[in-house]
Design a protein around this motif. Structure first.
Motif, PDB file in Angstrom:
ATOM      1  N   LYS A  26     -36.032  40.925 -46.442  1.00 47.50           N
ATOM      2  CA  LYS A  26     -36.226  42.366 -46.526  1.00 47.50           C
ATOM      3  C   LYS A  26     -35.214  43.013 -47.462  1.00 47.50           C
ATOM      4  O   LYS A  26     -34.140  42.462 -47.730  1.00 47.50           O
ATOM      5  N   ASN A  27     -35.577  44.204 -47.961  1.00 49.40           N
ATOM      6  CA  ASN A  27     -34.676  44.996 -48.785  1.00 49.40           C
ATOM      7  C   ASN A  27     -34.825  46.468 -48.410  1.00 49.40           C
ATOM      8  O   ASN A  27     -35.473  46.798 -47.406  1.00 49.40           O
ATOM      9  N   THR A  28     -34.281  47.350 -49.216  1.00 47.73           N
ATOM     10  CA  THR A  28     -34.254  48.771 -48.853  1.00 47.73           C
ATOM     11  C   THR A  28     -35.629  49.427 -48.857  1.00 47.73           C
ATOM     12  O   THR A  28     -35.812  50.490 -48.252  1.00 47.73           O
ATOM     13  N   ILE A  29     -36.617  48.839 -49.538  1.00 49.94           N
ATOM     14  CA  ILE A  29     -37.950  49.456 -49.581  1.00 49.94           C
ATOM     15  C   ILE A  29     -38.966  48.680 -48.733  1.00 49.94           C
ATOM     16  O   ILE A  29     -40.157  48.946 -48.797  1.00 49.94           O
ATOM     17  N   THR A  30     -38.501  47.726 -47.951  1.00 53.60           N
ATOM     18  CA  THR A  30     -39.396  46.995 -47.035  1.00 53.60           C
ATOM     19  C   THR A  30     -39.875  47.943 -45.941  1.00 53.60           C
ATOM     20  O   THR A  30     -39.104  48.730 -45.396  1.00 53.60           O
ATOM     21  N   CYS A  31     -41.148  47.860 -45.599  1.00 50.95           N
ATOM     22  CA  CYS A  31     -41.704  48.756 -44.579  1.00 50.95           C
ATOM     23  C   CYS A  31     -42.817  48.066 -43.799  1.00 50.95           C
ATOM     24  O   CYS A  31     -43.257  46.970 -44.153  1.00 50.95           O
ATOM     25  N   ASP A  32     -43.259  48.741 -42.741  1.00 54.97           N
ATOM     26  CA  ASP A  32     -44.387  48.280 -41.916  1.00 54.97           C
ATOM     27  C   ASP A  32     -44.204  46.827 -41.461  1.00 54.97           C
ATOM     28  O   ASP A  32     -45.092  45.993 -41.621  1.00 54.97           O
ATOM     29  N   ILE A  33     -43.046  46.548 -40.877  1.00 54.47           N
ATOM     30  CA  ILE A  33     -42.752  45.199 -40.391  1.00 54.47           C
ATOM     31  C   ILE A  33     -43.425  45.007 -39.034  1.00 54.47           C
ATOM     32  O   ILE A  33     -43.317  45.853 -38.147  1.00 54.47           O
ATOM     33  N   SER A  34     -44.128  43.896 -38.875  1.00 52.14           N
ATOM     34  CA  SER A  34     -44.779  43.610 -37.591  1.00 52.14           C
ATOM     35  C   SER A  34     -44.424  42.203 -37.124  1.00 52.14           C
ATOM     36  O   SER A  34     -44.288  41.288 -37.934  1.00 52.14           O
ATOM     37  N   TYR A  35     -44.263  42.064 -35.812  1.00 47.80           N
ATOM     38  CA  TYR A  35     -43.968  40.780 -35.183  1.00 47.80           C
ATOM     39  C   TYR A  35     -45.094  40.448 -34.212  1.00 47.80           C
ATOM     40  O   TYR A  35     -45.500  41.284 -33.398  1.00 47.80           O
ATOM     41  N   LYS A  36     -45.596  39.213 -34.276  1.00 47.34           N
ATOM     42  CA  LYS A  36     -46.653  38.770 -33.376  1.00 47.34           C
ATOM     43  C   LYS A  36     -46.342  37.358 -32.888  1.00 47.34           C
ATOM     44  O   LYS A  36     -45.752  36.566 -33.620  1.00 47.34           O
ATOM     45  N   LEU A  37     -46.758  37.059 -31.682  1.00 47.33           N
ATOM     46  CA  LEU A  37     -46.536  35.726 -31.119  1.00 47.33           C
ATOM     47  C   LEU A  37     -47.856  35.137 -30.647  1.00 47.33           C
ATOM     48  O   LEU A  37     -48.655  35.811 -30.003  1.00 47.33           O
ATOM     49  N   SER A  38     -48.075  33.870 -30.991  1.00 44.41           N
ATOM     50  CA  SER A  38     -49.258  33.135 -30.521  1.00 44.41           C
ATOM     51  C   SER A  38     -48.815  32.060 -29.544  1.00 44.41           C
ATOM     52  O   SER A  38     -47.785  31.409 -29.750  1.00 44.41           O
ATOM     53  N   LEU A  39     -49.596  31.880 -28.478  1.00 43.92           N
ATOM     54  CA  LEU A  39     -49.319  30.854 -27.471  1.00 43.92           C
ATOM     55  C   LEU A  39     -50.469  29.869 -27.450  1.00 43.92           C
ATOM     56  O   LEU A  39     -51.635  30.265 -27.325  1.00 43.92           O
ATOM     57  N   TYR A  40     -50.146  28.581 -27.572  1.00 43.87           N
ATOM     58  CA  TYR A  40     -51.180  27.553 -27.557  1.00 43.87           C
ATOM     59  C   TYR A  40     -50.772  26.396 -26.656  1.00 43.87           C
ATOM     60  O   TYR A  40     -49.596  26.057 -26.557  1.00 43.87           O
ATOM     61  N   LYS A  41     -51.791  25.799 -26.066  1.00 44.03           N
ATOM     62  CA  LYS A  41     -51.595  24.586 -25.271  1.00 44.03           C
ATOM     63  C   LYS A  41     -52.832  23.726 -25.457  1.00 44.03           C
ATOM     64  O   LYS A  41     -53.956  24.203 -25.334  1.00 44.03           O
ATOM     65  N   GLY A  42     -52.627  22.442 -25.759  1.00 42.22           N
ATOM     66  CA  GLY A  42     -53.750  21.553 -26.012  1.00 42.22           C
ATOM     67  C   GLY A  42     -54.158  21.567 -27.470  1.00 42.22           C
ATOM     68  O   GLY A  42     -53.540  22.190 -28.332  1.00 42.22           O
ATOM     69  N   LYS A  43     -55.239  20.872 -27.771  1.00 40.18           N
ATOM     70  CA  LYS A  43     -55.722  20.759 -29.144  1.00 40.18           C
ATOM     71  C   LYS A  43     -56.244  22.110 -29.629  1.00 40.18           C
ATOM     72  O   LYS A  43     -56.949  22.812 -28.907  1.00 40.18           O
ATOM     73  N   TYR A  44     -55.903  22.455 -30.870  1.00 38.27           N
ATOM     74  CA  TYR A  44     -56.332  23.754 -31.401  1.00 38.27           C
ATOM     75  C   TYR A  44     -56.378  23.719 -32.925  1.00 38.27           C
ATOM     76  O   TYR A  44     -55.541  23.102 -33.575  1.00 38.27           O
ATOM     77  N   GLN A  45     -57.383  24.383 -33.474  1.00 38.42           N
ATOM     78  CA  GLN A  45     -57.471  24.595 -34.913  1.00 38.42           C
ATOM     79  C   GLN A  45     -57.771  26.073 -35.147  1.00 38.42           C
ATOM     80  O   GLN A  45     -58.753  26.604 -34.636  1.00 38.42           O
ATOM     81  N   SER A  46     -56.906  26.747 -35.895  1.00 41.48           N
ATOM     82  CA  SER A  46     -57.096  28.178 -36.134  1.00 41.48           C
ATOM     83  C   SER A  46     -58.247  28.404 -37.103  1.00 41.48           C
ATOM     84  O   SER A  46     -58.778  27.471 -37.710  1.00 41.48           O
ATOM     85  N   LYS A  47     -58.598  29.648 -37.285  1.00 45.89           N
ATOM     86  CA  LYS A  47     -59.550  30.000 -38.332  1.00 45.89           C
ATOM     87  C   LYS A  47     -58.808  30.031 -39.670  1.00 45.89           C
ATOM     88  O   LYS A  47     -57.578  29.906 -39.718  1.00 45.89           O
ATOM     89  N   LEU A  48     -59.547  30.198 -40.750  1.00 46.58           N
ATOM     90  CA  LEU A  48     -58.941  30.312 -42.071  1.00 46.58           C
ATOM     91  C   LEU A  48     -58.488  31.755 -42.278  1.00 46.58           C
ATOM     92  O   LEU A  48     -59.267  32.692 -42.155  1.00 46.58           O
TER      93      LEU A  48
END
Length: 245
Positions: free
Chosen positions: A123-145
């Protein structure tokens, strides 16, 4: 006079914004994955200019967090997943868990401080709209593209390894609309270790897998906590906001 000066300022800003958006959308057709062994901010910023995917070897976190012990930290925790309310205690009894890109878990488990330290690397002085997200998985999984429509996108596993496929924008037409397994030949396959930060350039596509190939039978109950950090800069924010709708 003041009105004239204001108009000049607006025109100058629009020209600057157009230039920044144009620069952001340019990609490196010959990009290769670069590894940064020591997470030094100046080095990372310089590498970002070359528009290569980055693997940043980040010190191990001290969160001591896993899907299994989350219910011990907050007994009876209820996950708000879109319009659904899911009991974590009941969810843990399942062999499969698939909660993707949840923002509220970050707040409830006080992961913001950890995420702040990670995003400080880029990040720098003009960085904006920062978002944090968490994914939880258990077992076999393949995300979408997915396709990265943000100026900066960082992925970090908080507890285990996973497999990531990255696709240079030059292959967008070849992979469009095809089954994920059939497009792997155009991708860069990466085995991502715990705490390694992946920086994915703008316009790149990606998907990730858990319990792939020979690991399926061996680790059928493997768990993964995957943190996603996204942000833009002030000049690119409006454009990226509009094109994501």
């Amino acid at each position: 006079m003041i009105t004239f000066i204001l108009k000049i300022c607006i025109v100058c800003y629009l020209i600057y914004m157009i230039h920044q958006v144009h620069t952001m959308l340019q990609y490196n057709s010959n990009a290769t994955v670069k590894t940064i062994q020591v997470p030094h901010k100046d080095k990372i910023i310089e590498e970002l200019k070359l528009k290569n995917p980055l693997l940043i070897i980040y010190p191990e976190n001290n969160l001591d967090l896993s899907v299994s012990n989350m219910n011990l930290r907050i007994p009876g925790y209820i996950i708000k997943d879109g319009k659904k309310l899911i009991s974590l205690e009941q969810l843990l009894q399942s062999e499969v868990i698939q909660i993707t890109d949840n923002q509220k878990i970050i707040d409830d488990y006080q992961l913001n401080t950890h995420c702040d330290k990670v995003v400080d690397l880029i990040k720098n002085t003009i960085t904006c709209d920062i978002s944090y997200k968490l994914s939880l998985y258990k077992g076999k999984y393949q995300s979408k593209l997915y396709k990265n429509y943000r100026e900066n996108l960082l992925l970090q596993s908080l507890n285990d390894s996973y497999i990531l496929y990255l696709f240079n924008p030059k292959h967008e037409q070849e992979i469009k609309g095809l089954n994920l397994n059939s497009i792997k030949k155009w991708g860069i396959k990466l085995d991502i270790a715990k705490d390694t930060i992946v920086v994915i350039p703008t316009e790149w596509s990606y998907f990730y897998e858990i319990n792939n190939d020979s690991n399926v039978n061996k680790e059928s109950n493997k768990e993964l906590l995957l943190c996603k950090i996204e942000c833009d800069s002030i000049p690119t924010w409006i454009f990226n906001r509009l094109r994501r709708k």
